[in-house]
Motif scaffolding. Structure first.
Motif, PDB file in Angstrom:
ATOM      1  N   GLU A  77       0.815  -1.214   0.000  1.00  0.00           N
ATOM      2  CA  GLU A  77       0.000   0.000   0.000  1.00  0.00           C
ATOM      3  C   GLU A  77       0.851   1.267   0.000  1.00  0.00           C
ATOM      4  O   GLU A  77       0.506   2.260  -0.658  1.00  0.00           O
ATOM      5  CB  GLU A  77      -0.966   0.000   1.199  1.00  0.00           C
ATOM      6  CG  GLU A  77      -0.317   0.052   2.571  1.00  0.00           C
ATOM      7  CD  GLU A  77       0.174  -1.310   3.071  1.00  0.00           C
ATOM      8  OE1 GLU A  77       0.869  -1.331   4.099  1.00  0.00           O
ATOM      9  OE2 GLU A  77      -0.132  -2.335   2.427  1.00  0.00           O
ATOM     10  N   ARG A 168     -11.821 -11.583   4.688  1.00  0.00           N
ATOM     11  CA  ARG A 168     -12.828 -10.686   4.109  1.00  0.00           C
ATOM     12  C   ARG A 168     -13.980 -11.478   3.504  1.00  0.00           C
ATOM     13  O   ARG A 168     -15.139 -11.067   3.585  1.00  0.00           O
ATOM     14  CB  ARG A 168     -12.176  -9.816   3.027  1.00  0.00           C
ATOM     15  CG  ARG A 168     -13.119  -8.804   2.415  1.00  0.00           C
ATOM     16  CD  ARG A 168     -12.397  -7.900   1.435  1.00  0.00           C
ATOM     17  NE  ARG A 168     -11.792  -8.652   0.345  1.00  0.00           N
ATOM     18  CZ  ARG A 168     -11.091  -8.099  -0.639  1.00  0.00           C
ATOM     19  NH1 ARG A 168     -10.878  -6.800  -0.632  1.00  0.00           N
ATOM     20  NH2 ARG A 168     -10.584  -8.840  -1.604  1.00  0.00           N
ATOM     21  N   LEU A 203      -3.417  -3.955   5.139  1.00  0.00           N
ATOM     22  CA  LEU A 203      -3.940  -2.657   5.580  1.00  0.00           C
ATOM     23  C   LEU A 203      -4.784  -2.054   4.469  1.00  0.00           C
ATOM     24  O   LEU A 203      -4.298  -1.753   3.377  1.00  0.00           O
ATOM     25  CB  LEU A 203      -2.792  -1.711   5.934  1.00  0.00           C
ATOM     26  CG  LEU A 203      -3.206  -0.302   6.388  1.00  0.00           C
ATOM     27  CD1 LEU A 203      -4.050  -0.360   7.639  1.00  0.00           C
ATOM     28  CD2 LEU A 203      -1.977   0.573   6.598  1.00  0.00           C
ATOM     29  N   THR A 204      -6.064  -1.893   4.736  1.00  0.00           N
ATOM     30  CA  THR A 204      -7.007  -1.275   3.807  1.00  0.00           C
ATOM     31  C   THR A 204      -7.872  -0.300   4.589  1.00  0.00           C
ATOM     32  O   THR A 204      -7.772  -0.202   5.823  1.00  0.00           O
ATOM     33  CB  THR A 204      -7.908  -2.336   3.142  1.00  0.00           C
ATOM     34  OG1 THR A 204      -8.762  -2.910   4.155  1.00  0.00           O
ATOM     35  CG2 THR A 204      -7.090  -3.437   2.482  1.00  0.00           C
ATOM     36  N   GLY A 205      -8.755   0.376   3.890  1.00  0.00           N
ATOM     37  CA  GLY A 205      -9.696   1.242   4.584  1.00  0.00           C
ATOM     38  C   GLY A 205     -10.572   0.475   5.555  1.00  0.00           C
ATOM     39  O   GLY A 205     -10.963   0.996   6.608  1.00  0.00           O
ATOM     40  N   GLU A 206     -10.868  -0.784   5.227  1.00  0.00           N
ATOM     41  CA  GLU A 206     -11.718  -1.602   6.096  1.00  0.00           C
ATOM     42  C   GLU A 206     -10.979  -2.110   7.322  1.00  0.00           C
ATOM     43  O   GLU A 206     -11.589  -2.323   8.370  1.00  0.00           O
ATOM     44  CB  GLU A 206     -12.266  -2.789   5.305  1.00  0.00           C
ATOM     45  CG  GLU A 206     -13.225  -2.403   4.191  1.00  0.00           C
ATOM     46  CD  GLU A 206     -13.664  -3.602   3.378  1.00  0.00           C
ATOM     47  OE1 GLU A 206     -12.978  -4.645   3.443  1.00  0.00           O
ATOM     48  OE2 GLU A 206     -14.688  -3.508   2.680  1.00  0.00           O
ATOM     49  N   THR A 207      -9.667  -2.339   7.202  1.00  0.00           N
ATOM     50  CA  THR A 207      -8.930  -2.927   8.331  1.00  0.00           C
ATOM     51  C   THR A 207      -8.183  -1.892   9.168  1.00  0.00           C
ATOM     52  O   THR A 207      -7.686  -2.242  10.245  1.00  0.00           O
ATOM     53  CB  THR A 207      -7.920  -3.978   7.829  1.00  0.00           C
ATOM     54  OG1 THR A 207      -6.937  -3.354   6.985  1.00  0.00           O
ATOM     55  CG2 THR A 207      -8.630  -5.090   7.074  1.00  0.00           C
ATOM     56  N   ARG A 208      -8.089  -0.661   8.705  1.00  0.00           N
ATOM     57  CA  ARG A 208      -7.433   0.370   9.525  1.00  0.00           C
ATOM     58  C   ARG A 208      -8.213   0.530  10.835  1.00  0.00           C
ATOM     59  O   ARG A 208      -9.416   0.727  10.831  1.00  0.00           O
ATOM     60  CB  ARG A 208      -7.371   1.699   8.773  1.00  0.00           C
ATOM     61  CG  ARG A 208      -6.655   2.814   9.554  1.00  0.00           C
ATOM     62  CD  ARG A 208      -6.564   4.059   8.728  1.00  0.00           C
ATOM     63  NE  ARG A 208      -5.696   3.885   7.577  1.00  0.00           N
ATOM     64  CZ  ARG A 208      -4.367   4.070   7.598  1.00  0.00           C
ATOM     65  NH1 ARG A 208      -3.772   4.449   8.725  1.00  0.00           N
ATOM     66  NH2 ARG A 208      -3.654   3.883   6.507  1.00  0.00           N
ATOM     67  N   HIS A 209      -7.509   0.419  11.954  1.00  0.00           N
ATOM     68  CA  HIS A 209      -8.107   0.489  13.292  1.00  0.00           C
ATOM     69  C   HIS A 209      -9.206  -0.562  13.466  1.00  0.00           C
ATOM     70  O   HIS A 209     -10.189  -0.320  14.185  1.00  0.00           O
ATOM     71  CB  HIS A 209      -8.633   1.891  13.589  1.00  0.00           C
ATOM     72  CG  HIS A 209      -7.529   2.882  13.848  1.00  0.00           C
ATOM     73  ND1 HIS A 209      -7.754   4.149  14.328  1.00  0.00           N
ATOM     74  CD2 HIS A 209      -6.180   2.771  13.715  1.00  0.00           C
ATOM     75  CE1 HIS A 209      -6.594   4.784  14.469  1.00  0.00           C
ATOM     76  NE2 HIS A 209      -5.621   3.964  14.094  1.00  0.00           N
ATOM     77  N   ASP A 235      -5.496   0.421  16.642  1.00  0.00           N
ATOM     78  CA  ASP A 235      -5.533   1.775  17.190  1.00  0.00           C
ATOM     79  C   ASP A 235      -4.598   1.799  18.396  1.00  0.00           C
ATOM     80  O   ASP A 235      -4.904   1.232  19.450  1.00  0.00           O
ATOM     81  CB  ASP A 235      -6.966   2.127  17.599  1.00  0.00           C
ATOM     82  CG  ASP A 235      -7.095   3.527  18.182  1.00  0.00           C
ATOM     83  OD1 ASP A 235      -6.096   4.079  18.675  1.00  0.00           O
ATOM     84  OD2 ASP A 235      -8.213   4.064  18.170  1.00  0.00           O
TER      85      ASP A 235
END
Length: 313
Positions: A77, A168, A203-209, A235
Motif C-alpha cells: 500500500e 474478508r 492494511l485497507t480502509g476496512e482494516t485500519r483500526h 488503534d
C-alpha cells in the motif's frame, strides 16, 4: 524466448551478486539503483525496490519506463501511494510467509510462556518461577487467511489448539466444517471465547483500526493480541489503554507509529512484547527473494505474465 536481453535494477550488492550467479545472467543487464537518486536510465525492464524503504522513494520512478516494479514486501500500500503513473507492481508473495509465521508463533509462545519476565529475572540472577499459559487447549483466531495466515496454521498443527479463521470473504470448508473461514465481521461476537488473536490482514480502509476500543473490550480478560500485519490495523491509543488496564497482553512486530519512538508508552507497559518489524527478516529471505527475481526475469524474457501482480498505476 521473446527478448534477448532485459535490464534489471537491484538495490543491494548482495542481490546483484546473486543475480550475476544465475544461469541467465548473460541475458540480464544489471543496474545498481536503490532509488535514493534519480533514475540512472530512461527504461528499466524490472525494478527491484529496496526492502522496507522510505516509500517516498518510489516517486523517483517517474522518469523511468518499466515493465515491472518488484516490491520486496508482501504489503504494497505504501508503494502504490507514492508510485507515479504507468507502472505495474508485484509483491513478494512466497518470500516472507514462512518467516513471518515463525515470528508470529514465536511471539505468541514468548508472551504466553512469559519469556520476557524470565529473561529479566535471569539478568538479575533470580530463579523466578511464574505460571504461564499454553497454546494447547486454547482458541486461536487467525484474522486474515492469506499466505501468512495459512502458514501460521500449518505451524500450529501439533500444538493441540483450536483454530478459528477469519477473512474478508467466508469459505465453507469441508463437509464437516473443517477448514471453515468466517467473515471478519463475525469476529466481534466470538472474541469473548478467543485466547489469542493473530492479525495478518492487509492494511485497507476496512482494516485500519480494526482493533479499537470496542474490539479490545470484547476480548477475553488476559487474552493475547499478536500483530504481524501492519501497525495501523491496531488503534495504538486504544491498545495502550487496554494494556494499562491489564485487560489484554500484546505481542507486536509492527506498530503505529513505526519505528516506535523512544519514550513511547508501549515500550514500558507490562504485558507488551515488541519486535522491530522483522517478520520477514530472516535467513530465508535472501534466497527466496533471489528465486522470485529469477522467475520474474524468465517471465519477462519469455513474454509471459509475471507472478504476484497486485496493481498497475
Amino acid at each position: 524466448m521473446r527478448d534477448s536481453r532485459i535490464s534489471v535494477s537491484l538495490p543491494t550488492p548482495a542481490l546483484a551478486a546473486a543475480v550475476a550467479d544465475l544461469d541467465l545472467a548473460d541475458r540480464v543487464e544489471s543496474i545498481a539503483w536503490d532509488l535514493t537518486t534519480p533514475s540512472p536510465s530512461a527504461h528499466i525492464d524490472l525494478v527491484v525496490l529496496p526492502y522496507q524503504q522510505d516509500p517516498r522513494r518510489a516517486a523517483n520512478l517517474g522518469a523511468t519506463a518499466t515493465q515491472l516494479v518488484q516490491a520486496q514486501t508482501i504489503g504494497y500500500e505504501d508503494v502504490l501511494a507514492n508510485l507515479p503513473p504507468g507502472h505495474t507492481v508485484a509483491n513478494a508473495r512466497s518470500v516472507h510467509e514462512a518467516s513471518t509465521a515463525e515470528l508470529a508463533l514465536g511471539l505468541a509462545l514468548a508472551s504466553l510462556r512469559r519469556f520476557p519476565e524470565y529473561t529479566l529475572a535471569a539478568q538479575g540472577g533470580r530463579w523466578q518461577q511464574l505460571p504461564g499459559q499454553s497454546l494447547a487447549d486454547r482458541t486461536i483466531a487467525l484474522v486474515g487467511y492469506g499466505g501468512v495466515g495459512q502458514a501460521i496454521e500449518q505451524r500450529l498443527n501439533g500444538f493441540e489448539a483450536r483454530v478459528l479463521r477469519f477473512a474478508r470473504t467466508a469459505r465453507p470448508g469441508g463437509p464437516d466444517g473443517a477448514g471453515r473461514v468466517r467473515e471478519i465481521s463475525d469476529l466481534a461476537g466470538l472474541l469473548p471465547e478467543i485466547d489469542v488473536v493473530i492479525l495478518t490482514v492487509p492494511l485497507t480502509g476496512e482494516t485500519r483500526h480494526l482493533v479499537d476500543d470496542a474490539f479490545l473490550a470484547a476480548m477475553r480478560p488476559g487474552a493475547l493480541l499478536v500483530n504481524v500485519a501492519r501497525g495501523p490495523v491496531v488503534d495504538t491509543d486504544a491498545l495502550v489503554r487496554a494494556l494499562e488496564a491489564g485487560h489484554v497482553r500484546a505481542a507486536l512486530d509492527v506498530t503505529d507509529p513505526e519505528p516506535l519512538p523512544s519514550g513511547h508508552p508501549l515500550w514500558s507497559l507490562e504485558g507488551a512484547l515488541i519486535t522491530p518489524h522483522v517478520g520477514g527478516a530472516s535467513s530465508a529471505m535472501h534466497p527466496r527473494m533471489v528465486a522470485l527475481i529469477e522467475r520474474q526475469v524468465r517471465a519477462l524474457l519469455n513474454g509471459e505474465t509475471p507472478e504476484n501482480i497486485v496493481a498497475s498505476s
